[in-house]
Motif scaffolding. Structure first.
Motif, PDB file in Angstrom:
ATOM      1  N   GLN A 271      60.318 -28.238  77.854  1.00  0.00           N
ATOM      2  CA  GLN A 271      60.789 -28.780  79.043  1.00  0.00           C
ATOM      3  C   GLN A 271      60.768 -27.737  80.075  1.00  0.00           C
ATOM      4  OE1 GLN A 271      64.004 -32.016  78.712  1.00  0.00           O
ATOM      5  NE2 GLN A 271      63.412 -31.919  76.771  1.00  0.00           N
ATOM      6  N   LEU A 272      60.239 -27.701  81.122  1.00  0.00           N
ATOM      7  CA  LEU A 272      60.327 -26.766  82.087  1.00  0.00           C
ATOM      8  C   LEU A 272      61.652 -27.082  82.943  1.00  0.00           C
ATOM      9  CD1 LEU A 272      58.790 -24.675  83.662  1.00  0.00           C
ATOM     10  CD2 LEU A 272      57.878 -26.358  85.264  1.00  0.00           C
TER      11      LEU A 272
ATOM     12  N   LEU B 164      51.815 -23.916  81.436  1.00  0.00           N
ATOM     13  CA  LEU B 164      51.015 -25.183  82.184  1.00  0.00           C
ATOM     14  C   LEU B 164      51.285 -26.499  81.284  1.00  0.00           C
ATOM     15  CD1 LEU B 164      47.573 -23.522  82.985  1.00  0.00           C
ATOM     16  CD2 LEU B 164      49.481 -24.275  84.411  1.00  0.00           C
ATOM     17  N   PRO B 165      51.346 -26.577  79.831  1.00  0.00           N
ATOM     18  CA  PRO B 165      51.746 -27.578  79.158  1.00  0.00           C
ATOM     19  C   PRO B 165      53.158 -28.497  79.657  1.00  0.00           C
ATOM     20  CG  PRO B 165      50.928 -26.306  77.874  1.00  0.00           C
ATOM     21  CD  PRO B 165      51.152 -25.361  78.916  1.00  0.00           C
ATOM     22  N   THR B 166      54.248 -27.377  79.861  1.00  0.00           N
ATOM     23  CA  THR B 166      55.381 -27.876  80.341  1.00  0.00           C
ATOM     24  C   THR B 166      55.436 -28.461  81.991  1.00  0.00           C
ATOM     25  OG1 THR B 166      56.048 -25.832  80.723  1.00  0.00           O
ATOM     26  CG2 THR B 166      57.036 -26.656  78.827  1.00  0.00           C
ATOM     27  N   LEU B 167      54.697 -27.465  82.667  1.00  0.00           N
ATOM     28  CA  LEU B 167      54.390 -28.044  84.046  1.00  0.00           C
ATOM     29  C   LEU B 167      53.776 -29.404  84.054  1.00  0.00           C
ATOM     30  CD1 LEU B 167      55.297 -26.723  86.589  1.00  0.00           C
ATOM     31  CD2 LEU B 167      52.920 -25.996  86.816  1.00  0.00           C
TER      32      LEU B 167
ATOM     33  N   VAL C   9      40.875 -29.269  79.837  1.00  0.00           N
ATOM     34  CA  VAL C   9      41.154 -27.931  80.447  1.00  0.00           C
ATOM     35  C   VAL C   9      42.188 -27.028  79.939  1.00  0.00           C
ATOM     36  CG1 VAL C   9      40.285 -28.760  82.451  1.00  0.00           C
ATOM     37  CG2 VAL C   9      42.541 -29.144  82.059  1.00  0.00           C
ATOM     38  N   LEU C  10      42.836 -27.660  79.103  1.00  0.00           N
ATOM     39  CA  LEU C  10      43.997 -26.765  78.399  1.00  0.00           C
ATOM     40  C   LEU C  10      43.685 -26.754  76.854  1.00  0.00           C
ATOM     41  CD1 LEU C  10      47.608 -27.246  79.963  1.00  0.00           C
ATOM     42  CD2 LEU C  10      45.957 -25.205  80.071  1.00  0.00           C
ATOM     43  N   PRO C  11      43.147 -25.752  76.268  1.00  0.00           N
ATOM     44  CA  PRO C  11      42.806 -25.882  74.828  1.00  0.00           C
ATOM     45  C   PRO C  11      44.019 -26.295  73.863  1.00  0.00           C
ATOM     46  CG  PRO C  11      41.849 -23.973  75.764  1.00  0.00           C
ATOM     47  CD  PRO C  11      42.542 -24.439  76.614  1.00  0.00           C
ATOM     48  N   SER C  12      45.187 -25.523  74.275  1.00  0.00           N
ATOM     49  CA  SER C  12      46.382 -25.944  73.571  1.00  0.00           C
ATOM     50  C   SER C  12      46.784 -27.211  73.178  1.00  0.00           C
ATOM     51  CB  SER C  12      47.434 -25.112  74.134  1.00  0.00           C
ATOM     52  OG  SER C  12      47.584 -25.197  75.345  1.00  0.00           O
TER      53      SER C  12
END
Lengths: 479, 419
Positions: A127-128, B254-257, B354-357
């Motif tokens: 979580q950010l 980026l995933p958390t955002l 767009v995000l491989p993860s």
């Protein structure tokens, strides 16, 4: 100006000239600000929503019409866990615990509708929040900025030049520490300011806030020390970078995930079905309120009759069915308490195992420190659940007593056409029931819970400092 | 071929590289063991249902048999449902640690029961599980970076680069060979333990191949990124630093955002609102004429409309009818809630393009049936089972047929395969 200050200034000048470093710093500060803002907005929204739901639930309860009190036992009430004042800084387990609970008679329900079950798969990436940025991202930035601090000088031979110009080993290392420490301060400052602003609007206690500031300061200082240490020990900056990234990946990313697996394998947790079946089994053993010949409830009946000096329940001045409900709830609730106590204890030992792994991964220690001080750890959630259960028991027993005193036994057992009306008591009674008020743990308690984590990090800091002192003495001796 | 053998020998002589590959293999194996142990625990918990349930129902049957009241039988007996882990679940545990995989329901209003959770320790769930998906998504890229960041810059720093660049096509074949060899080693370190574990767990060969392909694709992405950074002709240290920064951004930030943005952009009606509304709907029935409830119930259940009229005494068929009517009155809310969850999930999935993860995580949990889709499918199975359960008990209640001990054996059983 002494040598250490000069070296620090020189190192900072070098970092400032490094465009990548400057961009990274700016990005991190921006990320922190975004995290503070979004986390704050999110928590505000949750808080408003929960307060609104809580209000609706209370109003609905109070607005119920004339009812049989036992109907209200089943109507039950909803309670919503209020957020702790510092949840916007570190929401901890809040997203995982579920935040609404339905409280009713005869049953102990779980907290439902946690964010984790209402979010996309991205929730598992973390979580950010300001805490996430400081725990995870900031150390990596410091690594990138500082890995070469001493190694670069060794590699390029400038270390000898420095020493020939009269800079002592201690002054060089202190200078590097000071430079990287300044960057760390710059990194931590927006988050701390955010924390203070959050606390200002939510009225958080100052003691846990101080522990949080102290904890994160120690955490970043630990990284600063470790980075300079590795940079001192390892001759080449490339090796220093790889070693530091490896240390970061293992302690910050890997171990916090491995520890829970170890804990859940070591201490099994009973699932809900097992618990419910076990409670039902114990209840049957204790007594069956449905059966007239049950020994427990027969003894209860005798004691009630003896107390009032009558021979038949019909002659009691109170409604025997109400007394039976009080007794039944007492029996079941004692069982609920026993089983939930066992579950809490098991979860507590699981968390203790994770804490032990925290001795080798200060990241775990910092996380528990941060959650504990913010009042968003398991202990805080447990205290909410226990208060909820105490409130549930009290409410149900008040309603059961209303049944004993406000509904006559004759009416309660009647089944003629008009009986339903005669069993009901006035709606005004519902308003007299107390509302649930969550007592948040006070600042001293929160700070106390955070103390073990602080001790672990301080211990690591001292160890790293001692190692650095040792490595400094040998700086430049080899080769 | 001899060129390949030569490169392989060179690589095998690099102690650090071999340690890294070995470490990755060990971590993969550990994650697979941890995942299989967890799935084993879940299977054991599901297998233990039968005995616990027999004991529980047996005791209820014993006293229901005295009165033979179908309403009491329906009210007091809980029936288990479960969501057995798929053969591949060990690789990506997904939401299985925080969403219930065993849920007991009774024939009363389902909306008050279906969102119940199981017992889990939130502090253990918080950091996420150490499973194969984690090793692949989070850790494998770091190993690719460690092995590939200095392929060209290392040679340049060692002063050999000019010589190598003078080879035909600027030594392109040489760099390709070196990159591919490293990739092959990393792929084997992840793929071989996985294939073994998947074989033991009985995963279909096709699925194993797909995942091996996925692993290769993900490693190729990171190797490609390393090659791109390598072309900028920075120093090895700058390459490593920028690749690690890219890793941080692509895998963590980026995933958390994205999570924050998605949850803000797609509001989901809180499930708690369903629970609140359900309680109102159900309890309101005590204050309105019972005939109103029955009329509403018979409208959606005409097969029982010719049931005997209600007397003055309490009858369970009215009680169950108002629970059912309460559920039906919430259908709209339930649909919106579900749609909100699905939209969030789909948006997160499309972020995977767009995000491989995120893409790899979504594909793995999707194939392992441990994602939200699987969770919702399980809920559908519960709904279907609940309907069969209700109809079974209605058959007794609305016809006033006695419900004896033997009738408990006729209750429909949950079938995880077909629902």
């Amino acid at each position: 100006m002494n040598a250490a200050t000069l070296i620090a200034l020189d190192e900072l000048r070098l970092m400032r000239r490094n465009r990548v470093a400057v961009i990274a710093c700016v990005l991190l500060v921006l990320l922190t600000l975004v995290a503070v803002a979004s986390s704050w907005a999110h928590q505000r929204e949750i808080e408003d929503l929960r307060a609104r739901h809580q209000h609706e639930a209370e109003q609905a309860f109070d607005a119920q019409p004339d009812r049989h009190p036992h109907r209200m036992v089943h109507y039950g009430t909803f309670i919503f866990r209020p957020l702790s004042a510092l949840a916007a800084f570190d929401p901890g387990v809040d997203a995982f615990t579920g935040n609404s609970m339905f409280l009713e008679g005869h049953r102990q329900n779980t907290a439902n509708f946690g964010d984790v079950n209402q979010s996309s798969l991205l929730v598992r990436f973390g979580q950010l929040t300001p805490a996430f940025v400081l725990q995870t991202v900031a150390p990596l930035l410091l690594i990138f900025l500082g890995y070469g601090a001493v190694a670069r000088e060794t590699e390029r031979g400038t270390l000898r030049v420095l020493m020939m110009q009269g800079a002592t080993r201690g002054a060089i290392v202190r200078g590097k520490l000071r430079a990287l420490g300044t960057v760390a301060l710059l990194v931590v400052l927006p988050a701390i300011l955010g924390l203070v602003a959050l606390a200002g609007t939510s009225g958080a206690a100052s003691l846990p806030m101080a522990v949080i500031v102290l904890g994160y300061a120690a955490w970043l200082l630990l990284w600063v020390t470790a980075i300079v240490l590795v940079s001192t020990l390892v001759g080449r900056s490339r090796d220093a970078l790889l070693a530091l990234v490896a240390i970061w990946a293992v302690s910050v990313v890997l171990l916090p995930r491995v520890a829970p697996d170890i804990a859940s394998a070591a201490v099994p947790l009973q699932n809900r079905l097992q618990t419910e079946v076990a409670i039902a089994r114990d209840l049957r053993r204790l007594g069956d309120a449905h059966s007239p010949d049950d020994p427990h409830f027969a003894a209860f009946k005798r004691s009630v009759l003896r107390l009032y000096g009558v021979t038949r329940v019909e002659d009691l001045p109170v409604n025997y069915k109400g007394l039976l409900a009080v007794e039944g709830e007492k029996v079941t609730s004692a069982l609920f308490e026993r089983y939930s106590g066992e579950s809490y204890a098991a979860q507590g030992s699981q968390n203790a195992i994770v804490g032990m792994v925290g001795a080798i991964s200060p990241a775990i220690a910092l996380r528990s420190l941060s959650m504990a001080a913010a009042g968003t750890d398991f202990a805080a959630h447990r205290s909410f659940l226990e208060q909820a259960e105490a409130y549930r028991y009290d409410l149900v027993q008040r309603l059961n007593r209303l049944q004993a005193d406000g509904v006559t036994y004759a009416n309660d057992t009647a089944s003629d056409a008009d009986a339903d009306r005669r069993k009901r008591i006035a709606a005004g009674n519902w308003e007299k029931m107390p509302d649930f008020t969550y007592r948040a743990p006070d600042g001293a308690t929160l700070a106390g819970r955070a103390l073990p984590g602080l001790v672990v990090i301080a211990g690591w800091l001292m160890l790293a400092g001692a190692l650095l002192a040792f490595a400094t003495c040998r700086l430049g001796e080899r080769r | 071929m001899t060129l390949w053998m030569h490169e392989a020998r060179l690589l095998l002589r690099q102690r650090l590289a071999m340690i890294a590959v070995g470490l990755l293999a060990v971590l993969t194996a550990a994650a697979l063991v941890a995942g299989m142990a967890e799935v084993g625990r879940q299977r054991a918990a599901i297998a233990a249902i039968v005995a616990a349930q027999a004991e529980d129902i047996g005791a209820i049957a014993a006293w229901v048999d005295k009165e033979k009241d179908a309403g009491s039988a329906a009210y007091y007996s809980f029936h288990p449902t479960w969501n057995a882990p798929s053969p591949l679940a060990f690789a990506a545990l997904g939401m299985r640690d925080v969403s219930p995989y065993i849920l007991r329901v009774r024939a009363l209003g389902l909306e008050a029961q279906i969102y119940d959770g199981d017992t889990f320790n939130p502090e253990l769930a918080l950091p996420g599980r150490f499973d194969f998906a984690f090793v692949l998504v989070f850790l494998a890229p770091l190993f690719v970076i460690a092995l590939c960041h200095d392929l060209t810059s290392g040679e340049r720093e060692a002063g050999r680069w000019r010589t190598l660049a003078a080879l035909p096509h600027g030594g392109a074949a040489l760099w390709r060979r070196r990159t591919l060899l490293r990739l092959a080693l990393l792929w084997a370190a992840i793929g071989v333990p996985f294939a073994v574990a998947a074989g033991i767990s009985g995963v279909a060969a096709g699925a194993i191949l797909v995942i091996l392909g996925l692993v290769l694709g993900y490693l190729l992405f990171w190797a490609g990124l390393s090659a791109l950074i390598g072309r900028l002709r920075w120093s090895s240290v700058a390459n490593a630093a920028s690749l690690a920064a890219l890793w941080l951004v692509l895998v963590l930030v980026l995933p958390t955002l994205g999570h924050v943005v998605i949850n803000r952009a797609i509001p989901v009606n809180q499930g708690a609102e369903i629970a609140l509304a359900q309680r109102e709907a159900v309890n309101h029935a005590w204050d309105i004429p019972r005939e109103d409830t029955m009329r509403a119930f018979y409208a959606s259940h005409p097969q029982w409309a010719d049931s005997a009229p209600l007397g003055t005494a309490f009858h369970y068929k009215w009680y169950f009818a108002f629970h059912q009517v309460g559920d039906e009155s919430l259908a709209g809310k339930v649909r919106t809630y579900r749609q909100g969850l699905e939209t969030r999930d789909q948006t997160a999935r499309s972020l995977g393009w767009v995000l491989p993860s995120v893409g790899v995580q979504a594909l793995l949990t999707g194939m392992a049936r441990t994602d939200l889709t699987a969770q919702l499918a399980y809920r559908d199975q519960i709904r279907d089972y609940h309907r069969r359960l209700r109809e079974f008990y209605y058959g007794y209640m609305f016809r006033d047929r006695p419900f004896g001990k033997a009738d408990f054996d006729h209750a429909p059983r949950f079938d995880a395969a077909t629902g």
